[in-house]
Design an enzyme around this catalytic site. Structure first.
Site, PDB file in Angstrom:
ATOM      1  N   LYS A  55       0.870  -1.169   0.000  1.00 24.16           N
ATOM      2  CA  LYS A  55       0.000   0.000   0.000  1.00 24.16           C
ATOM      3  C   LYS A  55       0.910   1.223   0.000  1.00 24.16           C
ATOM      4  O   LYS A  55       1.630   1.478   0.974  1.00 24.16           O
ATOM      5  CB  LYS A  55      -0.926   0.021   1.209  1.00 24.16           C
ATOM      6  CG  LYS A  55      -1.877   1.224   1.180  1.00 24.16           C
ATOM      7  CD  LYS A  55      -2.569   1.432   2.502  1.00 24.16           C
ATOM      8  CE  LYS A  55      -3.341   2.746   2.453  1.00 24.16           C
ATOM      9  NZ  LYS A  55      -3.815   3.166   3.780  1.00 24.16           N
TER      10      LYS A  55
ATOM     11  N   GLY B 161      -8.163   9.214   9.635  1.00 21.39           N
ATOM     12  CA  GLY B 161      -8.458   9.245  11.056  1.00 21.39           C
ATOM     13  C   GLY B 161      -9.500  10.250  11.483  1.00 21.39           C
ATOM     14  O   GLY B 161      -9.789  10.381  12.683  1.00 21.39           O
TER      15      GLY B 161
ATOM     16  N   GLY C 218     -11.016   8.021   6.545  1.00 23.24           N
ATOM     17  CA  GLY C 218     -12.095   8.909   6.938  1.00 23.24           C
ATOM     18  C   GLY C 218     -13.397   8.232   7.306  1.00 23.24           C
ATOM     19  O   GLY C 218     -14.316   8.892   7.815  1.00 23.24           O
TER      20      GLY C 218
ATOM     21  N   ASN D 213      -9.434   1.485   9.702  1.00 24.38           N
ATOM     22  CA  ASN D 213      -8.519   1.323  10.820  1.00 24.38           C
ATOM     23  C   ASN D 213      -9.031   2.067  12.064  1.00 24.38           C
ATOM     24  O   ASN D 213      -9.561   1.470  12.998  1.00 24.38           O
ATOM     25  CB  ASN D 213      -7.130   1.800  10.435  1.00 24.38           C
ATOM     26  CG  ASN D 213      -6.059   1.485  11.484  1.00 24.38           C
ATOM     27  OD1 ASN D 213      -4.883   1.672  11.241  1.00 24.38           O
ATOM     28  ND2 ASN D 213      -6.422   1.014  12.658  1.00 24.38           N
TER      29      ASN D 213
END
Length: 267
Positions: free
Chosen positions: A105, A166, A193, A214
């Protein structure tokens, strides 16, 4: 739905939820949340692993790699924390040495305040890494032109953000993501997001192939329960997309018949 598989670079997956490993309160909580999510791809920030000067994982320090069954999961190293192309290339090569995985990634993020990806640097780094045999999954702003360029040079997916990393603000880039989905010949993974399972469901409903989550899981009051909720949200959104939603209309349309119904006669 059992035959509705996600395919990335020739490898197939049942789950369309990719899980992150950062920001969890403990390794055990991370392990249990990822298990509850049903994810089969797990992304790991290589620069946050305890490495010695030779790039080897230190055996005497806590290490998330020891808490997950890498026979069960496909590891997706990432270049989180890299501000420049050179840093991203160095980290990618280190990731391959540490994990044995060619999958990556790619993140090139020069600004620490907003954490928005560098489009020029991402394209440059992706081109070099693809030439070196990496399977590149680039994290980008929801830019349809950039997405097309990255696909053209051989990226395995494109990963447009929904909103800043985040932030938990949901999808602010829905129209751009829809354009990317309509034109992409590789899987589109909405990344960053997402704050709630409904955000993941919305991404899937408009045709995204997968989502990466995450913070919304790791920082939830109950990460395991939230991971399960995200799993269900992704599954529901995908099923809704395949079922085909009704078109939006400018005016109301009665669901009951208005012609040929009994009416009172005039007295």
């Amino acid at each position: 739905m059992t035959s509705d598989l996600l395919t990335i670079a020739g490898k197939t997956f049942r789950s369309r939820l990719i899980a992150g490993t950062g920001k969890h309160r403990s390794m055990e909580e991370m392990r249990d949340a990822i298990d509850a999510s049903g994810a089969e791809i797990v992304t790991v920030a290589i620069r946050r692993l305890p490495l010695d000067p030779d790039g080897r994982v230190k055996p005497d320090e806590p290490n998330l790699m020891d808490y997950l069954d890498w026979q069960r999961y496909t590891i997706l190293p990432n270049t989180a924390g890299c501000r420049t192309v050179d840093e991203a290339l160095f980290t990618a090569r280190l990731a391959r040495e540490v994990t044995g995985s060619d999958w990556l990634k790619l993140e090139v993020i020069p600004d620490s305040s907003y954490l928005l990806p560098d489009p020029v640097g991402t394209l440059e780094a992706a081109r070099t890494l693809i030439d070196e045999g990496f399977t590149v999954l680039p994290y980008i702003h929801a830019d349809p032109v950039l997405a097309r360029r990255l696909e053209e040079i051989g990226c395995a997916t494109v990963m447009p953000l929904g909103s800043p990393i985040g932030s938990g603000r949901g999808i602010f880039t829905l129209e751009e993501i829809q354009i990317i989905v309509e034109n992409a010949g590789v899987p589109v993974v909405v990344d960053a997001g997402l704050g709630a399972p409904s955000d993941a469901s919305l991404a899937m409903e408009v045709g995204a192939d997968a989502v990466l989550v995450n913070t919304a899981i790791a920082q939830a009051s109950d990460p395991v329960a939230m991971a399960e909720a995200f799993r269900k949200g992704v599954e529901a959104g995908r099923q809704a997309y395949l079922a085909g939603r009704i078109p939006r209309k400018g005016l109301a349309q009665a669901s009951s018949p208005v012609e040929g119904v009994a009416r009172p006669t005039a007295s």
